[in-house]
Design a protein around this motif. Structure first.
Motif, mmCIF file in Angstrom:
data_model
loop_
_atom_site.group_PDB
_atom_site.id
_atom_site.type_symbol
_atom_site.label_atom_id
_atom_site.label_comp_id
_atom_site.label_asym_id
_atom_site.label_seq_id
_atom_site.Cartn_x
_atom_site.Cartn_y
_atom_site.Cartn_z
ATOM 1 N N GLU A 198 -24.444 -0.086 -17.536
ATOM 2 C CA GLU A 198 -23.215 0.149 -18.131
ATOM 3 C C GLU A 198 -23.025 1.601 -18.632
ATOM 4 O O GLU A 198 -21.973 2.367 -18.366
ATOM 5 C CB GLU A 198 -22.777 -0.929 -19.132
ATOM 6 C CG GLU A 198 -21.662 -0.859 -19.640
ATOM 7 C CD GLU A 198 -21.677 -2.108 -20.945
ATOM 8 O OE1 GLU A 198 -20.704 -2.815 -20.513
ATOM 9 O OE2 GLU A 198 -22.372 -1.918 -21.942
ATOM 10 N N LYS A 245 -27.182 -3.084 -19.932
ATOM 11 C CA LYS A 245 -26.537 -2.083 -20.929
ATOM 12 C C LYS A 245 -26.837 -0.441 -20.410
ATOM 13 O O LYS A 245 -25.846 0.186 -20.641
ATOM 14 C CB LYS A 245 -27.066 -2.210 -22.339
ATOM 15 C CG LYS A 245 -26.588 -3.488 -22.962
ATOM 16 C CD LYS A 245 -25.271 -3.446 -23.411
ATOM 17 C CE LYS A 245 -24.655 -4.712 -24.301
ATOM 18 N NZ LYS A 245 -23.234 -4.590 -24.410
ATOM 19 N N ASP A 249 -22.919 4.261 -15.859
ATOM 20 C CA ASP A 249 -21.915 4.346 -15.275
ATOM 21 C C ASP A 249 -20.589 4.997 -16.162
ATOM 22 O O ASP A 249 -19.714 5.785 -15.528
ATOM 23 C CB ASP A 249 -21.242 2.945 -14.935
ATOM 24 C CG ASP A 249 -22.036 2.219 -13.819
ATOM 25 O OD1 ASP A 249 -22.871 2.951 -13.157
ATOM 26 O OD2 ASP A 249 -21.938 1.030 -13.733
#
Length: 93
Positions: free
Chosen positions: A82, A79, A85
């Motif tokens: 993610e 997470k 990113d």
């Protein structure tokens, strides 16, 4: 449940406003409006989308990422990666 669920109607309202701005841009081009006026409206639509994205990212961090970090382990790492990113994509755009 998605982290933005409690603000879903607000988000939909904001997106409809952006959609209206984009439709307005289409009309401006169809009507051969002045380039600078169109660029001004592009800037406004872009800012509105960026504001929406930041709001959604904030909710994602506060809900999804925070929840995963409490659990720890690979899910938390995934997470965080993610979210990192997503932030990188927003910064590049």
């Amino acid at each position: 449940m998605a982290g933005y669920t409690h603000n879903k109607q607000d988000h939909l309202r904001r997106l409809r406003r952006v959609e209206g701005q984009v439709r307005g841009l289409q009309r401006m081009v169809e009507d051969d409006k002045y380039c600078i006026d169109i660029l001004t409206q592009v800037s406004a639509a872009t800012s509105a989308l960026q504001s929406f994205a930041l709001s959604l990212l904030e909710e994602h961090l506060a809900h999804c990422v925070a929840e995963a970090t409490v659990k720890g382990g690979p899910e938390a790492e995934a997470k965080i990666k993610e979210a990192s990113d997503a932030i990188a994509r927003l910064v590049r755009s």
